[in-house]
Design a protein around this motif. Structure first.
Motif, PDB file in Angstrom:
ATOM      1  N   SER A 201       0.836  -1.213   0.000  1.00 47.05           N
ATOM      2  CA  SER A 201       0.000   0.000   0.000  1.00 47.05           C
ATOM      3  C   SER A 201       0.864   1.253   0.000  1.00 47.05           C
ATOM      4  O   SER A 201       0.582   2.212  -0.726  1.00 47.05           O
ATOM      5  CB  SER A 201      -0.932   0.009   1.218  1.00 47.05           C
ATOM      6  OG  SER A 201      -1.927  -0.981   1.110  1.00 47.05           O
ATOM      7  N   ARG A 202       1.930   1.267   0.795  1.00 52.03           N
ATOM      8  CA  ARG A 202       2.809   2.435   0.829  1.00 52.03           C
ATOM      9  C   ARG A 202       3.559   2.579  -0.486  1.00 52.03           C
ATOM     10  O   ARG A 202       3.692   3.689  -1.016  1.00 52.03           O
ATOM     11  CB  ARG A 202       3.804   2.332   1.979  1.00 52.03           C
ATOM     12  CG  ARG A 202       4.670   3.592   2.119  1.00 52.03           C
ATOM     13  CD  ARG A 202       5.785   3.424   3.127  1.00 52.03           C
ATOM     14  NE  ARG A 202       6.450   4.694   3.372  1.00 52.03           N
ATOM     15  CZ  ARG A 202       7.381   5.226   2.607  1.00 52.03           C
ATOM     16  NH1 ARG A 202       7.757   4.597   1.493  1.00 52.03           N
ATOM     17  NH2 ARG A 202       7.941   6.383   2.918  1.00 52.03           N
TER      18      ARG A 202
ATOM     19  N   LEU B   5       1.225   3.946  -2.964  1.00 54.71           N
ATOM     20  CA  LEU B   5       0.909   5.352  -2.682  1.00 54.71           C
ATOM     21  C   LEU B   5       1.999   6.264  -3.214  1.00 54.71           C
ATOM     22  O   LEU B   5       1.711   7.317  -3.799  1.00 54.71           O
ATOM     23  CB  LEU B   5       0.735   5.555  -1.177  1.00 54.71           C
ATOM     24  CG  LEU B   5       0.544   7.016  -0.740  1.00 54.71           C
ATOM     25  CD1 LEU B   5      -0.737   7.591  -1.325  1.00 54.71           C
ATOM     26  CD2 LEU B   5       0.533   7.130   0.781  1.00 54.71           C
TER      27      LEU B   5
ATOM     28  N   GLN C 278      -4.753   8.825  -2.907  1.00 50.62           N
ATOM     29  CA  GLN C 278      -5.274   8.176  -1.710  1.00 50.62           C
ATOM     30  C   GLN C 278      -4.496   6.880  -1.451  1.00 50.62           C
ATOM     31  O   GLN C 278      -3.962   6.268  -2.378  1.00 50.62           O
ATOM     32  CB  GLN C 278      -6.762   7.840  -1.884  1.00 50.62           C
ATOM     33  CG  GLN C 278      -7.648   9.044  -2.133  1.00 50.62           C
ATOM     34  CD  GLN C 278      -7.740   9.956  -0.911  1.00 50.62           C
ATOM     35  OE1 GLN C 278      -7.918   9.483   0.206  1.00 50.62           O
ATOM     36  NE2 GLN C 278      -7.629  11.248  -1.137  1.00 50.62           N
ATOM     37  N   VAL C 279      -4.433   6.479  -0.178  1.00 51.38           N
ATOM     38  CA  VAL C 279      -3.744   5.233   0.157  1.00 51.38           C
ATOM     39  C   VAL C 279      -4.529   4.062  -0.427  1.00 51.38           C
ATOM     40  O   VAL C 279      -5.703   3.870  -0.092  1.00 51.38           O
ATOM     41  CB  VAL C 279      -3.611   5.064   1.678  1.00 51.38           C
ATOM     42  CG1 VAL C 279      -2.926   3.730   2.006  1.00 51.38           C
ATOM     43  CG2 VAL C 279      -2.817   6.224   2.281  1.00 51.38           C
TER      44      VAL C 279
ATOM     45  N   THR D  64      -5.754   0.152  -1.121  1.00 48.75           N
ATOM     46  CA  THR D  64      -5.831  -1.093  -0.382  1.00 48.75           C
ATOM     47  C   THR D  64      -4.741  -2.031  -0.895  1.00 48.75           C
ATOM     48  O   THR D  64      -4.143  -1.794  -1.960  1.00 48.75           O
ATOM     49  CB  THR D  64      -7.196  -1.760  -0.574  1.00 48.75           C
ATOM     50  OG1 THR D  64      -7.338  -2.129  -1.957  1.00 48.75           O
ATOM     51  CG2 THR D  64      -8.336  -0.820  -0.175  1.00 48.75           C
TER      52      THR D  64
ATOM     53  N   ALA E 148      -3.197   0.439   4.882  1.00 46.01           N
ATOM     54  CA  ALA E 148      -4.553   0.817   4.487  1.00 46.01           C
ATOM     55  C   ALA E 148      -5.613   0.295   5.450  1.00 46.01           C
ATOM     56  O   ALA E 148      -6.566   1.002   5.781  1.00 46.01           O
ATOM     57  CB  ALA E 148      -4.838   0.321   3.069  1.00 46.01           C
ATOM     58  N   ASP E 149      -5.473  -0.928   5.913  1.00 43.84           N
ATOM     59  CA  ASP E 149      -6.491  -1.536   6.757  1.00 43.84           C
ATOM     60  C   ASP E 149      -6.287  -1.132   8.215  1.00 43.84           C
ATOM     61  O   ASP E 149      -5.223  -1.395   8.785  1.00 43.84           O
ATOM     62  CB  ASP E 149      -6.420  -3.056   6.629  1.00 43.84           C
ATOM     63  CG  ASP E 149      -7.458  -3.743   7.506  1.00 43.84           C
ATOM     64  OD1 ASP E 149      -8.663  -3.531   7.277  1.00 43.84           O
ATOM     65  OD2 ASP E 149      -7.058  -4.479   8.432  1.00 43.84           O
TER      66      ASP E 149
END
Length: 278
Positions: free
Chosen positions: A180-181, A184, A196-197, A199, A257-258
């Motif tokens: 996720s990072r 991003l 946006q980050v 999933t 993300a979660d």
């Protein structure tokens, strides 16, 4: 979340970007926040909020911005120390009204220049290892070499290594969450502040295999931009980094993300470092 190899005290970090209108705009609120059980840290850095926000915050939009960061840092210190001459326009600003103490001032940076400035001013230095991992060791050691007596607060001479870290029950799951990072950062390059980050599932579709396989531990002597692994893997990595830089405190950035996975990562990291999760 802020983790350290020994966190016995309680801190509330207040990390600001480059001062916009006047240092008092940043420093004033910091000096008046309730301290709670510990002290307040005020971080001053050059980071911007993007071209549109920078223009909106600029004091004089008709004049190209000057690199006066060092001068503005000096104004912050003078403000806290009450050192403005009586005839100075800022002399009437009094940060001490109703406040028993002032925040510890740190310089935020990712280069040797900011490290030297922090050292010479007797300030603490927080290095962004997730931006420039290759320069972390040199910069933090440079800060220590140039550190003057801590005339500007107890943070003087101290260093913080800031890292991006994801912890999961297994190395494989941590690397997966870290996608996720990675995605991003790729989105930011194309979408700017609208990004946006993603999933993990979105990141899996967007990333190439090479991006997914980006090292998340030290490889061939090079530190990773993003650390990911099980609790022992991450602890070993952080211990290696703190030993190389001489710091006794680590600040952790986690882009997961979660929310449940993020909370679990923080709990695992706190347990691995024998600190209480807060």
């Amino acid at each position: 979340m802020r983790a350290a190899t020994s966190l016995e005290d309680h801190r509330l970090p207040l990390l600001g970007g480059r001062p916009a209108a006047h240092p008092a705009v940043r420093a004033g609120p910091a000096g008046h926040l309730p301290g709670g059980r510990g002290r307040i840290d005020l971080g001053l850095g050059r980071a911007t909020a993007g071209p549109v926000a920078d223009l909106a915050l600029r004091r004089d939009r008709d004049v190209p911005p000057a690199d006066d960061f060092a001068e503005q840092v000096q104004e912050v210190l003078t403000y806290f120390n009450g050192g403005f001459p009586a005839d100075h326009p800022f002399a009437r600003l009094n940060p001490a009204v109703g406040v028993a103490s002032r925040p510890d001032v740190w310089i935020l940076g990712s280069s040797g220049n900011s490290a030297r400035m922090a050292g010479e001013l007797g300030l603490g230095y927080a290095f962004a290892g997730f931006i420039n991992p290759d320069g972390a060791g040199r910069a933090l050691l440079r800060h220590g070499a140039f550190s003057a007596p801590a005339a500007n607060g107890p943070a003087g001479g101290r260093g913080i290594l800031s890292v991006s870290a994801v912890v999961a029950d297994t190395d494989a799951e941590a690397r997966r969450l870290n996608w996720s990072r990675t995605a991003l950062m790729a989105r930011l390059a194309h979408q700017g502040t609208k990004a946006q980050v993603p999933t993990v599932e979105e990141a899996e579709r967007e990333l190439s295999q090479e991006q997914k396989d980006t090292p998340t531990v030290t490889t061939d002597g090079r530190w990773p931009r993003q650390i990911a692994g099980n609790p022992q893997t991450v602890r070993d990595q952080l211990e290696q980094m703190t030993k190389a830089t001489g710091v006794d405190e680590v600040m952790v950035q986690d882009i997961i993300a979660d929310p449940a996975a993020r909370a679990h990562s923080r709990a695992l990291l706190a347990k691995a470092l024998d600190v209480a999760a807060r």
